[in-house]
Design a protein around this motif. Structure first.
Motif, PDB file in Angstrom:
ATOM      1  N   GLU A 361      55.617  12.284  70.200  1.00 42.21           N
ATOM      2  CA  GLU A 361      54.858  13.531  70.122  1.00 42.21           C
ATOM      3  C   GLU A 361      53.361  13.297  70.030  1.00 42.21           C
ATOM      4  O   GLU A 361      52.564  14.139  70.442  1.00 42.21           O
ATOM      5  CB  GLU A 361      55.314  14.340  68.914  1.00 42.21           C
ATOM      6  N   ASN A 634      67.482  22.303  69.749  1.00 41.82           N
ATOM      7  CA  ASN A 634      66.101  21.835  69.602  1.00 41.82           C
ATOM      8  C   ASN A 634      65.633  21.102  70.858  1.00 41.82           C
ATOM      9  O   ASN A 634      64.453  21.155  71.218  1.00 41.82           O
ATOM     10  CB  ASN A 634      66.008  20.920  68.374  1.00 41.82           C
ATOM     11  N   ARG A 635      66.552  20.424  71.533  1.00 43.32           N
ATOM     12  CA  ARG A 635      66.172  19.674  72.728  1.00 43.32           C
ATOM     13  C   ARG A 635      66.288  20.514  74.006  1.00 43.32           C
ATOM     14  O   ARG A 635      65.659  20.182  75.006  1.00 43.32           O
ATOM     15  CB  ARG A 635      67.035  18.417  72.846  1.00 43.32           C
ATOM     16  N   ARG A 639      59.981  24.254  74.157  1.00 45.15           N
ATOM     17  CA  ARG A 639      59.219  23.830  72.979  1.00 45.15           C
ATOM     18  C   ARG A 639      58.279  24.922  72.492  1.00 45.15           C
ATOM     19  O   ARG A 639      57.563  25.541  73.278  1.00 45.15           O
ATOM     20  CB  ARG A 639      58.435  22.562  73.328  1.00 45.15           C
ATOM     21  N   ARG A 640      58.319  25.151  71.181  1.00 40.62           N
ATOM     22  CA  ARG A 640      57.473  26.136  70.489  1.00 40.62           C
ATOM     23  C   ARG A 640      57.709  27.569  70.943  1.00 40.62           C
ATOM     24  O   ARG A 640      56.877  28.443  70.690  1.00 40.62           O
ATOM     25  CB  ARG A 640      55.983  25.781  70.654  1.00 40.62           C
ATOM     26  N   ASN A 669      60.835  20.604  67.726  1.00 39.15           N
ATOM     27  CA  ASN A 669      60.319  21.447  68.813  1.00 39.15           C
ATOM     28  C   ASN A 669      60.195  22.922  68.445  1.00 39.15           C
ATOM     29  O   ASN A 669      59.697  23.714  69.245  1.00 39.15           O
ATOM     30  CB  ASN A 669      61.209  21.308  70.053  1.00 39.15           C
TER      31      ASN A 669
END
Length: 785
Positions: A361, A634-635, A639-640, A669
């Motif tokens: 990240e 989450n994956r 993202r966000r 994420n």
């Protein structure tokens, strides 16, 4: 012969020295002549100016002709031959300086020349450890009066030693060079252990600690509050020890596992750790480990990671690598075996999923990470069969989780626990630390008697010296098993007498007959602790030129500093204004407890773990499956563009019935993490500011919010959470039976072409989540479901 004749036949001491150099050491003669020219030129001696011009005509102002302008090389001038110029240089010096002055200068410069081997030595790259140690010891032995050495050379040697052993980060070096003297670096290096021909460093954790120690030491000379602030006995293993370990066991292929997918790393890491713990260390390392154990006098120790990237100005790596406690009891062979096992596990943690994801990240994946190790004596005393500090915790310059609008950011915060500090930095399911703002210690989180009792510490982490194990036991059991007392107990507890909290008057009380509550009231009100912490935070933050956080522990008498690093930056500092005139059916939830500043917008998905359904799961395995589903989402989700909402405490250690079991790489994420306190089910979010888990959220800019839907004046839109279509099975397969527990809510399924926003006003302690119409954008045409 009269006195005048005696004077004529007396040769000045400086002339004797110069004559010896002419015949014995032309290099030193050259350097002494050069120094004299510089000295006289600084005094604006005209004859030296003319000499310099004769040697280098192009050096004078206005003398540069068109044949060598600013874009053309200047002539190099006449050769500087010391043997030919020495008479002229010292004739000029003799004209303006006394014999005593010249002798003093030449003697001083000659002494500096004799010490120059150190500055020349440390400037060489990749010097083996043993050569540095030998050169530094020789230097310390002959240096004598420090004024004999040029100040700027001393600074240069400091910087070179800092670069060699501690850090090449310029932010760190710019601070450390003012505090870490050559003598102090020599003391540190005397406690360094590593490959004889190694070139490793001591890692970020050690770098922060030794700098903080020196800052406190220098400030304590005129400050009696800091006199009792110490550091535990420590030894340092260099970072290239892990490289030697990998090579010795032919494990080099594991260096490249960092480029694998997160799923592959998670799947393979347990085997990697097993391989590391069953590999071997070179004989030289085993001998060094044995000496460390001898130095620690059979007292409990903690083996701590100190990687090159750890605790830096750019990234903290809080809790990413392993720190392991050892009772250090038994035979020498047993103690050594346990120590070797711990070192191997710390080495393996450099390849664990969480730090790898963390590095990805931050664009640090290609950095050649190395793992140094910090070995410290555990601060504490024996209490019966247990060993523990009286208290421990973490302290921060800035308070970003203020429970009163009278508390300011600069008032700081301390997270305080009895026993080992693990309960201060790790989130626990079933216990609570005490939070104090050093700038406003009278403003406590729990003001009522009932809240103080409910949210008090009931368990304590200890080292059992009989079982040679790290254990968590009830606080009252600790008091009973230790014979009714351990050092500092009178400052840790209050007595619950008929609904009133009473502070102990002295240590000479039968604590086993009292209803004990861990409050730290006496520590906060009657001792120098708060003053010490305020002074530590002030002095260190001034030196570091930024907010810092520290870990500490006390044996009941002395406060020990265990760790120091720059405090992670936290979100927004400007005022957040919550929108008005939002329709009631557009409001999703509100909050009015422990709200931090922040805005989260354009949220498309909500991952919601239903508290009632989660508590109804019959086995811990089922609960772990919920954590696994969260990790997969989450994956998969953008993202966000999603938030996580669940019961109790996300990512806590202990009873997983009280919160979803996840680690950082399972939630990294998300845009926001929300903890729901369904009081009827026993769920209670904890003010987790200061834990490693919370540090992860801060550094990743993941917003955090606790919700108390059962309390008055709050909104929790059950229709949104219960009636909106669950899209879980459309995204991942094989988990249909968990659709009643975990819901994936697409905001557009609640209201088409809308997204979710969350506004949090930390100053007014208010938060509002609501849906509103999205402006058209190609990025909103995702087909996740």
């Amino acid at each position: 012969m009269d006195m005048a004749d005696d004077k004529l036949n007396t040769i000045s001491e400086w002339r004797v020295i110069i004559n010896q150099l002419i015949f014995q050491d032309q290099t030193k003669l050259y350097r002494i002549c050069r120094k004299m020219i510089i000295y006289l030129n600084r005094k604006s001696i005209p004859e030296i100016g003319r000499l310099l011009h004769a040697l280098n005509p192009s050096s004078g102002e206005g003398d540069v002709d068109q044949s060598h302008g600013q874009n053309w090389p200047k002539p190099k001038g006449s050769p500087f031959v010391a043997n030919e110029l020495v008479d002229e240089i010292f004739s000029i010096a003799e004209k303006y300086l006394s014999d005593e002055d010249i002798t003093c200068l030449v003697s001083q410069w000659l002494t500096q020349e004799n010490l120059s081997f150190m500055s020349n030595f440390v400037e060489k790259p990749n010097i083996p450890l043993f050569e540095v140690v030998e050169a530094l010891r020789r230097f310390i032995q002959i240096v004598g009066d420090r004024s004999q050495m040029n100040f700027f050379e001393r600074i240069g040697i400091r910087v070179a030693l800092i670069l060699r052993f501690l850090s090449d980060n310029l932010n760190y070096i710019n601070i450390a060079k003012h505090f870490l003297t050559i003598e102090e670096m020599s003391k540190i290096i005397d406690r360094v252990i590593g490959p004889k021909y190694g070139i490793g460093k001591l890692g970020g954790k050690t770098a922060g600690l030794v700098l903080a120690r020196q800052i406190i030491l220098l400030n304590s000379k005129n400050n009696n509050v800091l006199e009792k602030v110490k550091n535990p006995k420590s030894r340092f293993l260099t970072s290239d020890g892990v490289l030697e370990f990998l090579h010795y066991n032919a494990l080099e292929e594991f260096v490249y596992t960092k480029y694998q997918s997160t799923d592959e790393i998670q799947q393979e890491y347990p085997f990697l750790e097993y391989i590391f713990k069953n590999s071997h260390f070179p004989p030289e390392a085993i001998n060094a480990f044995s000496k460390i154990l001898d130095d620690m006098d059979s007292k409990p120790i903690v083996v701590r990671s100190s990687s090159l990237l750890e605790d830096s100005f750019e990234a903290s790596f809080s809790g990413k690598y392993r720190s392991l406690f050892l009772a250090n009891t038994g035979t020498k062979e047993e103690r050594l075996s346990s120590f070797i096992n711990a070192i191997a596990e710390v080495y393996a943690s450099a390849f664990a999923p969480d730090p790898i994801v963390y590095r990805k990240e931050r664009g640090l994946l290609d950095f050649r990470e190395e793992m140094a190790v910090l070995v410290q004596e555990v601060v504490g005393t024996r209490a019966g069969k247990y060993y523990l500090p009286s208290f421990a915790g973490v302290a921060f310059s800035n308070n970003e989780f203020r429970w009163s609008n009278r508390i300011k950011r600069e008032d700081g915060v301390v997270r305080l626990v009895a026993g080992l500090g693990t309960r201060a930095v790790d989130r626990t399911m079933d216990d609570y630390p005490v939070l104090v703002a050093p700038g406003k210690p009278e403003l406590r989180v729990n003001s009522s008697f009932e809240e103080t009792i409910m949210y008090s510490q009931r368990f304590v982490d200890v080292i059992n010296l009989e079982t040679n194990a790290f254990e968590t036991i009830e606080f009252n059991k600790l008091v009973r098993d230790s014979g009714g007392y351990f050092p500092g107990l009178e400052n840790i507890v209050s007595f619950n007498r008929g609904g009133t909290l009473v502070e102990p008057l002295s240590r000479y009380v039968d604590y086993t007959k009292e209803d004990l509550v861990v409050t730290f009231n006496s520590l906060i009100k009657k001792t120098q602790f708060i003053t010490q912490v305020k002074e530590i935070l002030k002095r260190l933050s001034e030196a570091f030129q930024r907010p810092i956080d520290v870990e500490f522990a006390s044996n009941g008498d002395t406060l020990y500093l265990l760790q120091c690093r720059p405090q992670s930056k936290f979100g927004m500092e400007y005022t957040v204004q919550i929108p008005e005139n939002i329709s009631s059916d557009s409001k999703i939830f509100t909050a009015n407890h422990y709200v931090c500043n922040g805005i989260v917008e354009d949220i498309e998905f909500i991952v919601y773990v239903d508290p009632l359904a989660y508590s109804s799961l019959e086995s811990s395995e089922e609960m772990r499956v919920v954590g696994k589903i969260v990790s997969k989402l989450n994956r998969i989700l953008p993202r966000r563009k999603f938030i996580l909402i669940g019961p109790g405490r996300w990512g806590s250690k202990g009873d997983i019935k009280l919160g979803v079991p996840v680690i950082y790489s399972d939630i990294n994420n998300t845009a926001m993490l929300i903890e729901v306190a369904k009081e009827t089910l026993g769920y209670a979010p904890e003010l987790s500011f200061g834990t490693h888990f919370f540090q992860d959220l801060v550094e990743a800019n993941i917003k955090y919010l606790p919700l108390y839907p059962d309390r008055d004046n709050t909104i929790f839109n059950d229709k949104f959470f219960n009636d909106t279509e669950n899209s879980l099975s459309s995204v991942i397969y094989g988990y249909n039976e968990f659709e009643s527990v975990l819901k994936l809510i697409s905001v557009k399924n609640y209201r088409d072409n809308h997204s979710l926003s969350v506004y949090m006003d930390g100053e007014r302690n208010e938060a509002l989540a609501f849906v509103r119409k999205q402006p058209f954008s190609p990025k909103h045409n995702r087909e996740i479901i």
